[in-house]
Enzyme design. Sequence first.
Site, PDB file in Angstrom:
ATOM      1  N   ALA A  27       6.249  -9.982  30.910  1.00 41.48           N
ATOM      2  CA  ALA A  27       6.088  -9.835  32.363  1.00 41.48           C
ATOM      3  C   ALA A  27       7.405  -9.860  33.133  1.00 41.48           C
ATOM      4  O   ALA A  27       7.547  -9.164  34.145  1.00 41.48           O
ATOM      5  CB  ALA A  27       5.173 -10.940  32.887  1.00 41.48           C
ATOM      6  N   THR A  31       8.248  -7.763  36.528  1.00 46.66           N
ATOM      7  CA  THR A  31       8.375  -8.396  37.849  1.00 46.66           C
ATOM      8  C   THR A  31       9.660  -7.937  38.533  1.00 46.66           C
ATOM      9  O   THR A  31       9.707  -7.830  39.761  1.00 46.66           O
ATOM     10  CB  THR A  31       8.363  -9.938  37.765  1.00 46.66           C
ATOM     11  OG1 THR A  31       9.309 -10.373  36.797  1.00 46.66           O
ATOM     12  CG2 THR A  31       6.990 -10.459  37.397  1.00 46.66           C
ATOM     13  N   ARG A  39      -0.434 -13.506  35.163  1.00 44.00           N
ATOM     14  CA  ARG A  39      -0.787 -14.927  35.066  1.00 44.00           C
ATOM     15  C   ARG A  39       0.015 -15.677  36.119  1.00 44.00           C
ATOM     16  O   ARG A  39       0.336 -15.131  37.150  1.00 44.00           O
ATOM     17  CB  ARG A  39      -0.473 -15.421  33.665  1.00 44.00           C
ATOM     18  CG  ARG A  39      -1.328 -14.728  32.640  1.00 44.00           C
ATOM     19  CD  ARG A  39      -1.020 -15.206  31.235  1.00 44.00           C
ATOM     20  NE  ARG A  39      -1.945 -14.598  30.288  1.00 44.00           N
ATOM     21  CZ  ARG A  39      -1.799 -13.375  29.798  1.00 44.00           C
ATOM     22  NH1 ARG A  39      -0.772 -12.635  30.146  1.00 44.00           N
ATOM     23  NH2 ARG A  39      -2.690 -12.873  28.958  1.00 44.00           N
ATOM     24  N   GLN A 106       4.223  -6.177  26.131  1.00 44.75           N
ATOM     25  CA  GLN A 106       2.987  -6.790  26.623  1.00 44.75           C
ATOM     26  C   GLN A 106       2.590  -6.166  27.959  1.00 44.75           C
ATOM     27  O   GLN A 106       1.515  -6.450  28.468  1.00 44.75           O
ATOM     28  CB  GLN A 106       3.190  -8.289  26.844  1.00 44.75           C
ATOM     29  CG  GLN A 106       3.586  -9.071  25.612  1.00 44.75           C
ATOM     30  CD  GLN A 106       3.954 -10.516  25.972  1.00 44.75           C
ATOM     31  OE1 GLN A 106       5.110 -10.806  26.252  1.00 44.75           O
ATOM     32  NE2 GLN A 106       2.976 -11.399  25.968  1.00 44.75           N
ATOM     33  N   HIS A 124      -1.026  -4.286  24.802  1.00 48.06           N
ATOM     34  CA  HIS A 124      -2.139  -4.485  25.733  1.00 48.06           C
ATOM     35  C   HIS A 124      -2.599  -3.172  26.363  1.00 48.06           C
ATOM     36  O   HIS A 124      -3.291  -3.178  27.373  1.00 48.06           O
ATOM     37  CB  HIS A 124      -1.754  -5.494  26.822  1.00 48.06           C
ATOM     38  CG  HIS A 124      -1.556  -6.877  26.293  1.00 48.06           C
ATOM     39  ND1 HIS A 124      -0.607  -7.741  26.777  1.00 48.06           N
ATOM     40  CD2 HIS A 124      -2.173  -7.550  25.289  1.00 48.06           C
ATOM     41  CE1 HIS A 124      -0.649  -8.885  26.092  1.00 48.06           C
ATOM     42  NE2 HIS A 124      -1.584  -8.786  25.192  1.00 48.06           N
ATOM     43  N   CYS A 135     -15.888  10.416  23.923  1.00 44.62           N
ATOM     44  CA  CYS A 135     -15.150  11.266  22.973  1.00 44.62           C
ATOM     45  C   CYS A 135     -13.789  10.677  22.615  1.00 44.62           C
ATOM     46  O   CYS A 135     -13.070  11.245  21.787  1.00 44.62           O
ATOM     47  CB  CYS A 135     -15.009  12.687  23.517  1.00 44.62           C
ATOM     48  SG  CYS A 135     -13.857  12.856  24.893  1.00 44.62           S
ATOM     49  N   CYS A 157     -15.213  12.001  32.195  1.00 45.51           N
ATOM     50  CA  CYS A 157     -14.419  12.899  31.346  1.00 45.51           C
ATOM     51  C   CYS A 157     -14.714  14.359  31.689  1.00 45.51           C
ATOM     52  O   CYS A 157     -15.874  14.761  31.796  1.00 45.51           O
ATOM     53  CB  CYS A 157     -14.783  12.613  29.890  1.00 45.51           C
ATOM     54  SG  CYS A 157     -13.987  13.676  28.691  1.00 45.51           S
ATOM     55  N   SER A 199       7.388 -15.317  28.164  1.00 41.36           N
ATOM     56  CA  SER A 199       7.328 -16.775  28.005  1.00 41.36           C
ATOM     57  C   SER A 199       6.950 -17.141  26.571  1.00 41.36           C
ATOM     58  O   SER A 199       6.980 -18.312  26.201  1.00 41.36           O
ATOM     59  CB  SER A 199       6.324 -17.366  28.990  1.00 41.36           C
ATOM     60  OG  SER A 199       5.057 -16.790  28.757  1.00 41.36           O
ATOM     61  N   ASN A 223      15.398 -14.843  28.996  1.00 43.35           N
ATOM     62  CA  ASN A 223      14.304 -15.237  29.881  1.00 43.35           C
ATOM     63  C   ASN A 223      14.854 -16.258  30.876  1.00 43.35           C
ATOM     64  O   ASN A 223      15.760 -17.022  30.545  1.00 43.35           O
ATOM     65  CB  ASN A 223      13.160 -15.863  29.057  1.00 43.35           C
ATOM     66  CG  ASN A 223      11.849 -15.878  29.810  1.00 43.35           C
ATOM     67  OD1 ASN A 223      11.455 -14.881  30.405  1.00 43.35           O
ATOM     68  ND2 ASN A 223      11.168 -17.007  29.801  1.00 43.35           N
TER      69      ASN A 223
END
Length: 254
Positions: A27, A31, A39, A106, A124, A135, A157, A199, A223
């Site tokens: 993240a 950001t 989160r 992520q 993700h 399909c 679709c 994190s 980080n």
Amino acid sequence: MSVDEPDVRAVAQAVRDAESVVALTGAGVSTASGIPDFRGEDGIWERHDPMDFHIDRFRSDPEGFWRDRVKLQASAFDDGNVAPNAAHEALAGLESAGHLDTVVTQNIDGLHQDAGSEDVIEIHGSAARVVCRDCNQRFDAEPAMARARDGDLPPTCDDCDGTLKPDTVLFGEQLPEHALMQSQAKAESAGVFLAVGSSLTVEPAASLPRVAAERGATLVLVNLESTPLSGRADFDFRADVTEALPQLRRAVEE
Ligand SMILES: [Zn+2]
């Protein structure tokens, strides 16, 4: 906040020497482009109900799901008006210069690809795509999003009229198995593993750097805050990703 120059040069040397360099991004990389953390404090899930974006909601009420999805798109991604930042650019530059093999991310915003990264594993999924439930074809998200904004709910679709779903991992859904296996293999063979803006608390992001380090990779963390792996890392840069990564890229290219 910049990082210690001799340490950056040491990491740069390791990157140049490594057969395979893998970056994991979380993240903190998004950001910096103005995308709020999902989160965390003041995150997206403080303002939207995560259960509205559960796979069961999508199945039982695709129309309501998409209505809420349009609102989420506006608040999380400024309706698509977000752009890659210096961290994305530095990773793309390292890749095009042959110093970075793969980005495992992520994040779901597609900004690595926008910056020019080609080998990106999205654990993700991606909000930049939609997938047809019938399909399984994938399409750019924007036309579907535009239809949803116009009240054409749920978007369907063009080929088979199946319901379109954002190609992201919804609550209640499994992570994509192929992407997980690929990222695990990349971590195992990495000579240098860069964990950036994560994190390192959510699986599989938490275990990938550990696997890489166990197999002998030089582990580098970038980080703002400490992570569960800070004690284990060869280099633990508490730094802004948009400063540290360009600094590393310059050192690699010197
Ligand atoms: Zn279809």
